[in-house]
Design an enzyme around this catalytic site. Structure first.
Site, PDB file in Angstrom:
ATOM      1  N   LEU A 100       0.878  -1.163   0.000  1.00 22.91           N
ATOM      2  CA  LEU A 100       0.000   0.000   0.000  1.00 22.91           C
ATOM      3  C   LEU A 100       0.915   1.211   0.000  1.00 22.91           C
ATOM      4  O   LEU A 100       1.941   1.213   0.688  1.00 22.91           O
ATOM      5  CB  LEU A 100      -0.886   0.030   1.251  1.00 22.91           C
ATOM      6  CG  LEU A 100      -2.171  -0.791   1.248  1.00 22.91           C
ATOM      7  CD1 LEU A 100      -2.802  -0.759   2.640  1.00 22.91           C
ATOM      8  CD2 LEU A 100      -3.168  -0.258   0.229  1.00 22.91           C
ATOM      9  N   ASP A 101       0.565   2.229  -0.748  1.00 29.16           N
ATOM     10  CA  ASP A 101       1.351   3.453  -0.796  1.00 29.16           C
ATOM     11  C   ASP A 101       1.550   4.006   0.618  1.00 29.16           C
ATOM     12  O   ASP A 101       0.725   3.773   1.504  1.00 29.16           O
ATOM     13  CB  ASP A 101       0.592   4.467  -1.659  1.00 29.16           C
ATOM     14  CG  ASP A 101       1.486   5.548  -2.198  1.00 29.16           C
ATOM     15  OD1 ASP A 101       2.394   5.221  -2.972  1.00 29.16           O
ATOM     16  OD2 ASP A 101       1.269   6.719  -1.835  1.00 29.16           O
ATOM     17  N   LYS A 102       2.625   4.740   0.831  1.00 26.90           N
ATOM     18  CA  LYS A 102       2.928   5.295   2.153  1.00 26.90           C
ATOM     19  C   LYS A 102       1.767   6.128   2.702  1.00 26.90           C
ATOM     20  O   LYS A 102       1.461   6.091   3.894  1.00 26.90           O
ATOM     21  CB  LYS A 102       4.205   6.140   2.092  1.00 26.90           C
ATOM     22  CG  LYS A 102       4.690   6.618   3.458  1.00 26.90           C
ATOM     23  CD  LYS A 102       6.054   7.275   3.368  1.00 26.90           C
ATOM     24  CE  LYS A 102       6.565   7.668   4.741  1.00 26.90           C
ATOM     25  NZ  LYS A 102       7.916   8.263   4.685  1.00 26.90           N
ATOM     26  N   GLU A 247      -2.037  -1.104  -4.700  1.00 28.27           N
ATOM     27  CA  GLU A 247      -3.360  -0.485  -4.613  1.00 28.27           C
ATOM     28  C   GLU A 247      -3.869  -0.124  -5.992  1.00 28.27           C
ATOM     29  O   GLU A 247      -3.117   0.157  -6.886  1.00 28.27           O
ATOM     30  CB  GLU A 247      -3.279   0.760  -3.749  1.00 28.27           C
ATOM     31  CG  GLU A 247      -2.301   1.795  -4.278  1.00 28.27           C
ATOM     32  CD  GLU A 247      -1.965   2.839  -3.252  1.00 28.27           C
ATOM     33  OE1 GLU A 247      -2.002   4.018  -3.608  1.00 28.27           O
ATOM     34  OE2 GLU A 247      -1.663   2.494  -2.118  1.00 28.27           O
TER      35      GLU A 247
END
Length: 247
Positions: A100-102, A247
């Site tokens: 998942l992106d930061k 995502e």
């Protein structure tokens, strides 16, 4: 025993097969003191080392569900101060399945089972991931229709998917592919900017009873259900391109 070197490494719980290939490419893996090459086989009695350290067979298989908060990076690189491994702080060596992106939050799995990582990440396995997204402008019917039918990103059109408006600036989306930063790129292509992105479900597992920032072990029933869902997934890495559980 006669198995490929990358499967041998993933079976020890050291890392996924994909990461094992990177170690091999970097010349950091040896079999009986000889530098390993992709495609090498491991026989009974062979000594496999990574960075000069012998690999040991894992004791227990671990499956963890984490409700990832914003600001945590889905990397095993401990030099990154916000890495997910230090955040979970488990005594066993584990790694995330996908990412998942930061700035994104929500459900992510961590495990020491390299085989299940390979199966879940394989392109074409059609495993659903559900997200709730808020954007910077009002969601229109045209936006929803276009998101559903496919948006051109990274040189390809995204697969048709479920999209439902949930509020003036919010929508729910279910993906069966995992192109890099897919939802953010889809929105950007239509002139929208993602403000919040939360993954609420992976396959049959949801964030139910899992508060933000907390993690828990899978139940036996959940492990059985996931294994049943990926039972048809090929164990080979054919077709394992850029898609996965991003995502």
């Amino acid at each position: 025993m006669d198995i490929s070197i990358n499967k041998y490494i993933s079976d020890t719980g050291f890392c996924s097969r994909r990461e094992a290939d990177k170690y091999i490419e970097q010349g950091r893996v040896t079999i009986n003191d000889n530098i390993a090459l992709k495609g090498n086989r491991v026989q009974e009695g062979d000594v496999v080392e990574v960075d000069g350290e012998p690999l040991k067979k894992k004791k227990n298989t671990i499956y963890i569900a984490l409700n990832k908060p914003k600001g945590i990076t889905c990397t095993t690189d401990l030099k990154d101060k916000s890495n997910i491994i230090d955040y979970v702080n488990h005594s066993s060596r584990i790694f995330p399945i996908g990412r998942l992106d930061k700035l994104s939050e929500g459900l992510i799995f961590l495990t020491n089972d390299g085989d299940i990582v390979n199966k879940i990440l394989r392109a074409g396995n059609q495993h659903e991931k559900e997200y709730v997204v808020t954007v910077d402008k009002p969601v229109t019917l045209e936006f929803v229709k276009t998101m559903r039918s496919g948006v051109r990103i990274l040189g390809v059109y995204t697969k048709k998917c479920f999209v439902q408006q949930e509020g003036s600036h919010r929508f729910r989306i279910i993906l069966t592919q995992g192109l890099n930063r897919q939802i953010r790129r889809m929105c950007e292509a239509l002139g929208y900017k993602v403000e919040t992105l939360k993954r609420t479900r992976i396959m049959s597992m949801t964030l139910k009873d899992l508060p933000p920032g907390k993690w828990r072990y899978f139940t036996k029933d959940e492990i059985a259900a996931i294994n049943t869902m990926v039972a048809g997934s090929s164990k080979t890495e054919k077709g394992q391109g850029s898609e996965g559980m991003d995502e």
